[in-house]
Write an enzyme that holds these catalytic residues in place. Sequence first.
Site, short mmCIF file in Angstrom:
data_model
loop_
_atom_site.label_atom_id
_atom_site.label_comp_id
_atom_site.label_asym_id
_atom_site.label_seq_id
_atom_site.Cartn_x
_atom_site.Cartn_y
_atom_site.Cartn_z
N GLY A 10 -142.60 72.68 -44.75
CA GLY A 10 -142.61 71.38 -44.09
C GLY A 10 -143.26 70.33 -44.96
N THR A 34 -136.86 63.70 -58.28
CA THR A 34 -135.61 63.20 -57.71
C THR A 34 -135.82 62.02 -56.77
OG1 THR A 34 -135.72 64.73 -55.86
CG2 THR A 34 -134.55 65.50 -57.84
N HIS A 51 -149.11 63.29 -57.94
CA HIS A 51 -148.30 64.33 -58.58
C HIS A 51 -148.49 64.31 -60.09
CE1 HIS A 51 -145.53 66.15 -55.51
NE2 HIS A 51 -146.11 65.21 -54.79
N ARG A 52 -148.45 63.13 -60.68
CA ARG A 52 -148.60 63.01 -62.14
C ARG A 52 -149.97 63.52 -62.59
NH1 ARG A 52 -145.80 57.18 -62.67
NH2 ARG A 52 -143.67 57.95 -62.92
N ALA A 53 -151.01 63.20 -61.85
CA ALA A 53 -152.36 63.60 -62.22
C ALA A 53 -152.54 65.12 -62.23
CB ALA A 53 -153.38 62.94 -61.28
N ARG A 55 -150.18 67.39 -63.02
CA ARG A 55 -149.34 68.05 -64.03
C ARG A 55 -150.00 68.03 -65.40
NH1 ARG A 55 -145.15 64.88 -61.51
NH2 ARG A 55 -145.02 63.54 -63.33
N ASP A 81 -138.41 68.63 -58.06
CA ASP A 81 -139.20 68.20 -56.90
C ASP A 81 -138.64 66.86 -56.41
OD1 ASP A 81 -141.11 68.02 -54.96
OD2 ASP A 81 -142.82 68.02 -56.32
#
Length: 175
Positions: A10, A34, A51-53, A55, A81
């Site tokens: 979810g 995406t 999200h960037r931080a 990776r 993702d």
Amino acid sequence: MPDRTLILGGARSGKSIAAERLLAAEPDVLYVATGGDDSGNAEWAARVAKHRARRPASWGLAETIDLVPLLEASGPPLLIDCLTLWLSRTMDAVDVWSDLHRADEVEQQIAALVEAWSATPRRVVAVSNDVGSGIVPADPGTRLFRDLMGRLNTTISLSSDQALWTIAGRTIPLT
């Protein structure tokens, strides 16, 4: 190691973090976002920044819904993702919202994606939302999205070496 993994769950269940963990030992990963940039939306920008931080700096980035060429090419592992945003943006691209009969075009793109997923030479991990456990949507367009999402998740799952379910940050295998 499985070559193709689908991680379902979810909203805010920890799917992306689970996907990142699966590929954490890989020195080179292509992260495929995406969702688009949604310019001007501060909430979206904050989500993307988080999200960037997380990776590794060594991971590459592709912001696209054109997944088939990436799946067909050789290269480092892919982290997609997510398939939910891929479907939404694909439906936008064919303007299915104004004419639900265009769903056939989306179905064709789903079939092409599943075919490329099944034959990919790359290790790939994809994240997707399970949207079928809630109430039946009131309008036809949202019902179509829910139905297509269910079909996409089912066909990708059945073409995967591994399918995982994530809830509250915990991930379990689906057999």
